[in-house]
Design a protein around this motif. Structure first.
Motif, short mmCIF file in Angstrom:
data_model
loop_
_atom_site.label_atom_id
_atom_site.label_comp_id
_atom_site.label_asym_id
_atom_site.label_seq_id
_atom_site.Cartn_x
_atom_site.Cartn_y
_atom_site.Cartn_z
N SER A 271 0.88 -1.27 -0.06
CA SER A 271 -0.17 0.30 0.06
C SER A 271 0.95 1.25 0.00
CB SER A 271 -0.90 0.02 1.40
OG SER A 271 -0.11 0.32 2.22
N VAL A 272 0.30 2.46 -0.47
CA VAL A 272 0.83 3.70 -0.34
C VAL A 272 1.22 3.88 0.94
CG1 VAL A 272 -1.12 5.26 -0.18
CG2 VAL A 272 0.93 6.04 -1.27
N ASP A 273 0.53 3.81 2.07
CA ASP A 273 0.63 3.92 3.41
C ASP A 273 2.01 3.28 3.81
OD1 ASP A 273 -1.69 5.41 3.46
OD2 ASP A 273 -2.78 3.74 4.44
N THR A 274 2.19 1.95 3.29
CA THR A 274 3.59 1.30 3.95
C THR A 274 4.53 1.95 3.44
OG1 THR A 274 2.25 -0.81 3.88
CG2 THR A 274 4.94 -0.84 3.41
N VAL A 275 4.63 2.50 2.07
CA VAL A 275 5.58 3.21 1.26
C VAL A 275 5.78 4.39 2.18
CG1 VAL A 275 6.51 4.49 -0.88
CG2 VAL A 275 5.36 2.14 -0.95
N TYR A 276 4.98 5.26 2.42
CA TYR A 276 5.24 6.61 3.22
C TYR A 276 5.77 6.42 4.43
CZ TYR A 276 2.86 9.78 -0.14
OH TYR A 276 2.93 10.91 -1.15
N ARG A 277 5.21 5.46 5.27
CA ARG A 277 5.67 5.08 6.42
C ARG A 277 7.06 4.79 6.59
NH1 ARG A 277 1.92 2.25 7.75
NH2 ARG A 277 2.52 0.33 6.95
N ASN A 278 7.63 3.88 5.46
CA ASN A 278 9.04 3.64 5.40
C ASN A 278 9.85 4.70 5.00
OD1 ASN A 278 9.71 0.62 6.14
ND2 ASN A 278 7.69 0.57 5.28
N LEU A 279 9.26 5.62 4.03
CA LEU A 279 10.03 6.61 3.74
C LEU A 279 10.22 7.67 4.78
CD1 LEU A 279 8.47 7.50 0.18
CD2 LEU A 279 10.63 6.29 0.50
N ALA A 280 9.34 7.90 5.44
CA ALA A 280 9.51 8.69 6.86
C ALA A 280 10.50 8.04 7.78
CB ALA A 280 7.96 8.85 7.51
N ILE A 281 10.50 6.89 8.23
CA ILE A 281 11.46 6.27 9.05
C ILE A 281 12.71 6.29 8.30
CG2 ILE A 281 12.03 3.95 9.94
CD1 ILE A 281 9.29 3.07 9.95
N PHE A 282 12.88 6.02 7.08
CA PHE A 282 14.47 6.41 6.56
C PHE A 282 14.79 7.67 6.64
CE2 PHE A 282 13.35 2.25 4.01
CZ PHE A 282 14.11 1.45 4.90
N GLU A 283 13.86 8.83 6.35
CA GLU A 283 14.10 10.17 6.48
C GLU A 283 14.76 10.65 8.09
OE1 GLU A 283 12.62 14.52 5.63
OE2 GLU A 283 11.31 13.01 5.84
N GLU A 284 13.96 9.95 8.92
CA GLU A 284 14.12 10.11 10.26
C GLU A 284 15.60 9.77 10.85
OE1 GLU A 284 11.09 8.79 13.17
OE2 GLU A 284 9.79 9.91 11.80
N MET A 285 15.86 8.55 10.24
CA MET A 285 17.37 7.96 10.32
C MET A 285 18.47 8.67 9.57
SD MET A 285 16.58 3.97 11.09
CE MET A 285 15.26 3.51 9.53
N ASP A 286 17.98 9.68 8.79
CA ASP A 286 19.20 10.33 7.81
C ASP A 286 19.60 9.17 6.76
OD1 ASP A 286 18.90 12.76 8.99
OD2 ASP A 286 20.34 12.29 10.33
N ILE A 287 18.79 8.29 6.55
CA ILE A 287 19.17 7.32 5.25
C ILE A 287 18.69 8.20 4.13
CG2 ILE A 287 18.55 5.38 4.21
CD1 ILE A 287 18.11 4.04 7.08
#
Length: 147
Positions: free
Chosen positions: A52-68
């Protein structure tokens, strides 16, 4: 940033490894440009049709928070790319057509810091320049040329 380093950062911060996350990270490694969540979803749905798009956004947000990943907003939409591997202060030229970026070392804040009075202390900034890369510019010129 690369996939191995990103996976190590995830592990260090207590996030579990999944094949989906690795594939998402590999996409950014392969593309080397800013991608929208929609582009990420379209790519991952080939192997994970139920994603789902929610799964993608959630992971993108997590990776941004981790500076990945780094995020920028282009034309009202969030775009993501791997964080730069350099620790030196720099900014980017961003092609609005293909999303490719190029680092620039010049910082306009150097001038601003020297010329702002009133005791204002800058604690952070983001500076991006948008346009067309040489390849996209040539393609647009070919399209516009009379036949």
């Amino acid at each position: 940033m690369n996939v191995t380093k990103a996976l190590n950062i995830m592990k260090e911060q207590g996030f579990k490894y999944t094949a989906k996350r690795e594939e998402l990270l590999q996409l950014f490694s392969d593309e080397k440009r800013y991608l929208t969540a929609k582009e990420v979803l379209q790519s991952l749905q080939k192997n994970y049709p139920g994603m789902s798009v929610d799964t993608v956004y959630r992971n993108l947000a997590i990776f941004e928070e981790m500076d990945i990943l780094e995020m920028t907003e282009l034309e009202g939409e969030m775009h993501f790319r791997f964080s730069c591997s350099t620790t030196a202060h720099h900014h980017h030229l961003i092609c609005l057509e293909c999303g490719k970026t190029r680092e620039i070392e010049t910082c306009p804040m150097d001038w601003l810091n020297e010329n702002v009075d009133g005791g204002f202390e800058v604690t952070g900034h983001k500076f991006e320049i948008y346009g067309l890369c040489a390849e996209c510019k040539r393609a647009k010129q070919r399209e516009a040329a009379p036949a």
